[in-house]
Design a protein around this motif. Sequence first.
Motif, PDB file in Angstrom:
ATOM      1  N   CYS A  97       1.178  -0.960   0.182  1.00 25.53           N
ATOM      2  CA  CYS A  97       0.090   0.137   0.512  1.00 25.53           C
ATOM      3  C   CYS A  97       0.899   1.338   0.162  1.00 25.53           C
ATOM      4  O   CYS A  97       0.144   2.098  -0.444  1.00 25.53           O
ATOM      5  CB  CYS A  97      -0.801   0.175   1.393  1.00 25.53           C
ATOM      6  SG  CYS A  97      -2.260   1.324   1.074  1.00 25.53           S
ATOM      7  N   ALA A  98       1.899   1.304   0.204  1.00 25.09           N
ATOM      8  CA  ALA A  98       2.955   2.571   0.745  1.00 25.09           C
ATOM      9  C   ALA A  98       3.390   2.737  -1.094  1.00 25.09           C
ATOM     10  O   ALA A  98       3.390   1.980  -1.775  1.00 25.09           O
ATOM     11  CB  ALA A  98       4.162   2.244   0.952  1.00 25.09           C
ATOM     12  N   VAL A 127      10.221   3.209  -4.309  1.00 20.31           N
ATOM     13  CA  VAL A 127       9.445   2.961  -3.641  1.00 20.31           C
ATOM     14  C   VAL A 127       7.251   2.842  -3.786  1.00 20.31           C
ATOM     15  O   VAL A 127       7.556   1.454  -3.012  1.00 20.31           O
ATOM     16  CB  VAL A 127       8.696   4.123  -3.132  1.00 20.31           C
ATOM     17  CG1 VAL A 127       8.059   4.024  -1.570  1.00 20.31           C
ATOM     18  CG2 VAL A 127      10.386   4.539  -2.204  1.00 20.31           C
ATOM     19  N   ASN A 128       7.427   2.843  -5.421  1.00 16.75           N
ATOM     20  CA  ASN A 128       6.201   2.121  -6.179  1.00 16.75           C
ATOM     21  C   ASN A 128       6.587   0.722  -6.667  1.00 16.75           C
ATOM     22  O   ASN A 128       4.883   0.543  -6.772  1.00 16.75           O
ATOM     23  CB  ASN A 128       5.521   3.717  -6.508  1.00 16.75           C
ATOM     24  CG  ASN A 128       5.016   4.534  -5.675  1.00 16.75           C
ATOM     25  OD1 ASN A 128       5.163   4.858  -4.551  1.00 16.75           O
ATOM     26  ND2 ASN A 128       4.804   5.453  -7.168  1.00 16.75           N
ATOM     27  N   LEU A 129       7.316   1.491  -7.235  1.00 17.87           N
ATOM     28  CA  LEU A 129       7.322  -0.683  -8.212  1.00 17.87           C
ATOM     29  C   LEU A 129       8.906  -1.146  -7.285  1.00 17.87           C
ATOM     30  O   LEU A 129       8.320  -2.997  -7.202  1.00 17.87           O
ATOM     31  CB  LEU A 129       7.693   0.097  -9.795  1.00 17.87           C
ATOM     32  CG  LEU A 129       7.625  -1.083 -10.481  1.00 17.87           C
ATOM     33  CD1 LEU A 129       6.484  -1.920 -10.949  1.00 17.87           C
ATOM     34  CD2 LEU A 129       7.930  -0.606 -12.009  1.00 17.87           C
ATOM     35  N   THR A 130       9.910  -0.675  -6.978  1.00 20.20           N
ATOM     36  CA  THR A 130      10.798  -2.269  -6.872  1.00 20.20           C
ATOM     37  C   THR A 130      10.448  -2.441  -5.621  1.00 20.20           C
ATOM     38  O   THR A 130      11.166  -3.725  -5.094  1.00 20.20           O
ATOM     39  CB  THR A 130      12.512  -0.642  -6.475  1.00 20.20           C
ATOM     40  OG1 THR A 130      12.388  -0.436  -7.920  1.00 20.20           O
ATOM     41  CG2 THR A 130      13.879  -1.614  -6.527  1.00 20.20           C
ATOM     42  N   ALA A 131      10.438  -1.716  -4.921  1.00 19.43           N
ATOM     43  CA  ALA A 131       9.878  -2.579  -3.735  1.00 19.43           C
ATOM     44  C   ALA A 131       9.228  -3.433  -3.024  1.00 19.43           C
ATOM     45  O   ALA A 131       9.007  -4.277  -2.534  1.00 19.43           O
ATOM     46  CB  ALA A 131       9.317  -1.310  -2.131  1.00 19.43           C
ATOM     47  N   ILE A 154      -1.597  -2.623  -4.309  1.00 17.60           N
ATOM     48  CA  ILE A 154      -2.043  -0.834  -4.983  1.00 17.60           C
ATOM     49  C   ILE A 154      -1.721  -0.104  -5.422  1.00 17.60           C
ATOM     50  O   ILE A 154      -0.320   0.312  -5.730  1.00 17.60           O
ATOM     51  CB  ILE A 154      -2.176   0.222  -2.743  1.00 17.60           C
ATOM     52  CG1 ILE A 154      -2.955  -0.806  -1.699  1.00 17.60           C
ATOM     53  CG2 ILE A 154      -3.733   0.832  -2.954  1.00 17.60           C
ATOM     54  CD1 ILE A 154      -4.104  -1.848  -2.161  1.00 17.60           C
ATOM     55  N   GLY A 155      -2.188   0.258  -6.674  1.00 16.28           N
ATOM     56  CA  GLY A 155      -1.972   1.042  -8.204  1.00 16.28           C
ATOM     57  C   GLY A 155      -3.044   2.452  -7.730  1.00 16.28           C
ATOM     58  O   GLY A 155      -2.950   2.660  -6.743  1.00 16.28           O
ATOM     59  N   SER A 182       4.592   4.394 -12.269  1.00 16.51           N
ATOM     60  CA  SER A 182       5.058   3.373 -10.892  1.00 16.51           C
ATOM     61  C   SER A 182       4.160   2.309 -11.213  1.00 16.51           C
ATOM     62  O   SER A 182       4.337   1.596 -10.711  1.00 16.51           O
ATOM     63  CB  SER A 182       6.133   4.386  -9.749  1.00 16.51           C
ATOM     64  OG  SER A 182       4.563   4.617  -9.545  1.00 16.51           O
ATOM     65  N   LYS A 183       2.512   3.361 -10.834  1.00 13.41           N
ATOM     66  CA  LYS A 183       1.752   2.845 -10.565  1.00 13.41           C
ATOM     67  C   LYS A 183       1.476   1.730 -11.361  1.00 13.41           C
ATOM     68  O   LYS A 183       0.612   0.575 -11.887  1.00 13.41           O
ATOM     69  CB  LYS A 183       0.404   3.233 -10.583  1.00 13.41           C
ATOM     70  CG  LYS A 183       0.548   4.468  -9.151  1.00 13.41           C
ATOM     71  CD  LYS A 183       1.049   3.304  -7.762  1.00 13.41           C
ATOM     72  CE  LYS A 183       0.492   3.456  -6.477  1.00 13.41           C
ATOM     73  NZ  LYS A 183       0.303   2.824  -5.377  1.00 13.41           N
ATOM     74  N   GLY A 184       1.362   2.095 -13.184  1.00 18.24           N
ATOM     75  CA  GLY A 184       1.102   1.811 -14.187  1.00 18.24           C
ATOM     76  C   GLY A 184       2.050   0.498 -14.290  1.00 18.24           C
ATOM     77  O   GLY A 184       1.844  -1.339 -14.447  1.00 18.24           O
TER      78      GLY A 184
END
Length: 267
Positions: A97-98, A127-131, A154-155, A182-184
């Motif tokens: 979720c972060a 943060v949004n993709l690699t983690a 969580i996108g 990153s969300k895509g």
Amino acid sequence: MKSIKQLMDLTGRTALVTGGAGHIGMAFCETLAEAGASVAVLDIDPARTEECATRLTSQYGVKAMGLAIDLADTDAVIAAPAQVAGALGGLGILVNCAGFVGTSGLSGWVTPFEGQSVDTWRAALEVNLTAPFALIQAATPLLRASGHGSVVNIGSTYGVVGPDMSLYEGTAMGNPAAYAASKGGLTQLTRWLATTLAPDIRVNCISPGGVERGQPDPFVKRYVARTPLARMGTEEDMKGALLYLASDLSAYVTGQNLLVDGGWTAW
């Protein structure tokens, strides 16, 4: 045949929620705890993670722990699943979720495309993709061993559609390319993992629309006018989607992106 109550029951299961001390993240932690799961609250602020974990235990009577981790610290991210399993007895649910959302004052973030910086792009993707990639990879043996492994990423609607920049006119808000990309990427990672980790682990995504949280009135009015359900979202709107995908209610569902956006993307 199991009852609905049995299908949604998470008693005996353990969940890890990144960004768990945030607005949506805490709503997710509460949802999982109310359904009976032990919960690990992962966030960057040590005091807030412990406070949230203590509240879950006192309010819902479940085991809970706080994990103060910076998701840009890959070694700490990779170590987290084993920490959770050691303290809470396994890991069957992982909620990523972060999110790196930046601030209006961050250099190279909320600015026209020509001014968006490579450094902030990299920070957002870290943060949004690699983690999430690193965390899911480290958690895979535990999720598989649980017998009911479920990953919920969580996108965002902006990982699915392009932005309407007119929404932000006259405000300090914006819509950086790095957030959308990153969300895509996280949504596509969801699909990739759903087929490669099956049948032992289900992987799905929730993409929220805009959640009202004190944004400027002009933005809210424009957003609401463009939304079929005629309002912005709330944290509570996300709870049912999370419980559905985390529990056996969705035992035959994987690789899906559930848009909880008031119809924003239905136009």
